[in-house]
Design a protein around this motif. Sequence first.
Motif, mmCIF file in Angstrom:
data_model
loop_
_atom_site.group_PDB
_atom_site.id
_atom_site.type_symbol
_atom_site.label_atom_id
_atom_site.label_comp_id
_atom_site.label_asym_id
_atom_site.label_seq_id
_atom_site.Cartn_x
_atom_site.Cartn_y
_atom_site.Cartn_z
ATOM 1 N N GLN A 155 0.828 -1.196 0.000
ATOM 2 C CA GLN A 155 0.000 0.000 0.000
ATOM 3 C C GLN A 155 0.869 1.256 0.000
ATOM 4 O O GLN A 155 0.548 2.240 -0.672
ATOM 5 C CB GLN A 155 -0.953 0.002 1.187
ATOM 6 N N GLY A 156 1.979 1.222 0.689
ATOM 7 C CA GLY A 156 2.910 2.354 0.668
ATOM 8 C C GLY A 156 3.448 2.601 -0.729
ATOM 9 O O GLY A 156 3.537 3.745 -1.184
ATOM 10 N N ALA A 157 3.808 1.524 -1.428
ATOM 11 C CA ALA A 157 4.320 1.656 -2.797
ATOM 12 C C ALA A 157 3.241 2.192 -3.728
ATOM 13 O O ALA A 157 3.505 3.041 -4.588
ATOM 14 C CB ALA A 157 4.833 0.311 -3.295
ATOM 15 N N LEU A 158 2.012 1.715 -3.562
ATOM 16 C CA LEU A 158 0.903 2.206 -4.389
ATOM 17 C C LEU A 158 0.629 3.681 -4.112
ATOM 18 O O LEU A 158 0.437 4.468 -5.039
ATOM 19 C CB LEU A 158 -0.358 1.375 -4.138
ATOM 20 N N LEU A 159 0.621 4.063 -2.840
ATOM 21 C CA LEU A 159 0.400 5.463 -2.486
ATOM 22 C C LEU A 159 1.470 6.356 -3.092
ATOM 23 O O LEU A 159 1.173 7.405 -3.654
ATOM 24 C CB LEU A 159 0.388 5.636 -0.966
ATOM 25 N N ALA A 160 2.719 5.932 -2.977
ATOM 26 C CA ALA A 160 3.817 6.729 -3.530
ATOM 27 C C ALA A 160 3.636 6.899 -5.033
ATOM 28 O O ALA A 160 3.743 8.014 -5.555
ATOM 29 C CB ALA A 160 5.156 6.069 -3.219
ATOM 30 N N LEU A 161 3.350 5.821 -5.729
ATOM 31 C CA LEU A 161 3.175 5.879 -7.177
ATOM 32 C C LEU A 161 2.018 6.801 -7.558
ATOM 33 O O LEU A 161 2.146 7.674 -8.416
ATOM 34 C CB LEU A 161 2.939 4.473 -7.726
ATOM 35 N N LEU A 162 0.889 6.624 -6.907
ATOM 36 C CA LEU A 162 -0.298 7.409 -7.255
ATOM 37 C C LEU A 162 -0.159 8.878 -6.868
ATOM 38 O O LEU A 162 -0.592 9.761 -7.607
ATOM 39 C CB LEU A 162 -1.537 6.795 -6.590
ATOM 40 N N LEU A 163 0.442 9.154 -5.726
ATOM 41 C CA LEU A 163 0.577 10.540 -5.288
ATOM 42 C C LEU A 163 1.657 11.294 -6.056
ATOM 43 O O LEU A 163 1.562 12.509 -6.230
ATOM 44 C CB LEU A 163 0.854 10.599 -3.792
ATOM 45 N N LEU A 164 2.673 10.582 -6.517
ATOM 46 C CA LEU A 164 3.729 11.236 -7.291
ATOM 47 C C LEU A 164 3.337 11.484 -8.744
ATOM 48 O O LEU A 164 3.982 12.267 -9.433
ATOM 49 C CB LEU A 164 5.019 10.412 -7.227
ATOM 50 N N HIS A 165 2.275 10.798 -9.197
ATOM 51 C CA HIS A 165 1.813 10.950 -10.585
ATOM 52 C C HIS A 165 0.297 11.130 -10.618
ATOM 53 O O HIS A 165 -0.422 10.300 -11.184
ATOM 54 C CB HIS A 165 2.229 9.726 -11.408
ATOM 55 N N PRO A 166 -0.217 12.212 -10.025
ATOM 56 C CA PRO A 166 -1.675 12.383 -9.932
ATOM 57 C C PRO A 166 -2.360 12.583 -11.277
ATOM 58 O O PRO A 166 -3.569 12.381 -11.391
ATOM 59 C CB PRO A 166 -1.828 13.624 -9.050
ATOM 60 N N GLU A 167 -1.611 12.947 -12.299
ATOM 61 C CA GLU A 167 -2.201 13.185 -13.614
ATOM 62 C C GLU A 167 -2.431 11.885 -14.388
ATOM 63 O O GLU A 167 -3.121 11.880 -15.404
ATOM 64 C CB GLU A 167 -1.291 14.115 -14.430
ATOM 65 N N LYS A 168 -1.880 10.776 -13.931
ATOM 66 C CA LYS A 168 -1.932 9.514 -14.662
ATOM 67 C C LYS A 168 -2.987 8.590 -14.103
ATOM 68 O O LYS A 168 -3.242 8.577 -12.908
ATOM 69 C CB LYS A 168 -0.556 8.838 -14.583
ATOM 70 N N GLU A 169 -3.619 7.817 -14.981
ATOM 71 C CA GLU A 169 -4.526 6.750 -14.577
ATOM 72 C C GLU A 169 -3.841 5.425 -14.870
ATOM 73 O O GLU A 169 -3.131 5.296 -15.866
ATOM 74 C CB GLU A 169 -5.839 6.817 -15.355
ATOM 75 N N TYR A 170 -4.040 4.455 -13.989
ATOM 76 C CA TYR A 170 -3.431 3.141 -14.136
ATOM 77 C C TYR A 170 -4.496 2.062 -14.075
ATOM 78 O O TYR A 170 -5.470 2.197 -13.344
ATOM 79 C CB TYR A 170 -2.447 2.865 -12.985
ATOM 80 N N THR A 171 -4.283 0.982 -14.798
ATOM 81 C CA THR A 171 -5.112 -0.204 -14.600
ATOM 82 C C THR A 171 -4.522 -0.966 -13.419
ATOM 83 O O THR A 171 -3.375 -0.735 -13.011
ATOM 84 C CB THR A 171 -5.110 -1.113 -15.840
ATOM 85 N N LEU A 172 -5.286 -1.902 -12.876
ATOM 86 C CA LEU A 172 -4.764 -2.721 -11.782
ATOM 87 C C LEU A 172 -3.561 -3.535 -12.247
ATOM 88 O O LEU A 172 -2.603 -3.713 -11.495
ATOM 89 C CB LEU A 172 -5.858 -3.638 -11.232
ATOM 90 N N ALA A 173 -3.593 -4.009 -13.485
ATOM 91 C CA ALA A 173 -2.466 -4.778 -14.023
ATOM 92 C C ALA A 173 -1.203 -3.920 -14.091
ATOM 93 O O ALA A 173 -0.115 -4.367 -13.728
ATOM 94 C CB ALA A 173 -2.806 -5.333 -15.404
ATOM 95 N N GLU A 174 -1.349 -2.667 -14.546
ATOM 96 C CA GLU A 174 -0.194 -1.760 -14.598
ATOM 97 C C GLU A 174 0.367 -1.511 -13.203
ATOM 98 O O GLU A 174 1.582 -1.526 -12.998
ATOM 99 C CB GLU A 174 -0.585 -0.419 -15.222
ATOM 100 N N LEU A 175 -0.519 -1.262 -12.246
ATOM 101 C CA LEU A 175 -0.073 -1.029 -10.878
ATOM 102 C C LEU A 175 0.672 -2.242 -10.334
ATOM 103 O O LEU A 175 1.715 -2.108 -9.704
ATOM 104 C CB LEU A 175 -1.257 -0.687 -9.973
ATOM 105 N N GLY A 176 0.134 -3.433 -10.610
ATOM 106 C CA GLY A 176 0.779 -4.653 -10.151
ATOM 107 C C GLY A 176 2.184 -4.810 -10.710
ATOM 108 O O GLY A 176 3.120 -5.152 -9.984
ATOM 109 N N ARG A 177 2.344 -4.525 -11.998
ATOM 110 C CA ARG A 177 3.676 -4.613 -12.614
ATOM 111 C C ARG A 177 4.626 -3.587 -12.004
ATOM 112 O O ARG A 177 5.784 -3.882 -11.741
ATOM 113 C CB ARG A 177 3.574 -4.423 -14.125
#
Length: 71
Positions: A17-39
């Motif tokens: 969850q920390g890794a997901l938060l970092a990714l999402l908060l550092l790139h708020p302009e981007k949308e990801y699929t669950l598969a992309e997030l997993g990779r």
Amino acid sequence: MKTPHSALATLCRSNTQGALLALLLLHPEKEYTLAELGRKVGELPATVHREISRLVDSDLFKDRRQGNRGS
């Protein structure tokens, strides 16, 4: 007497969850699929789905369903 969990309690739940938060908060302009997030965070889709669901349930993020986007 139990006190209710705050939305901030989800911030320290797991390394994933920390890794997901970092990714999402550092790139708020981007949308990801669950598969992309997993990779990107190196986790299985089921784990990513569970952690993202918790973030959405706590109103920290919003989700958007768009059919089957594949991998």
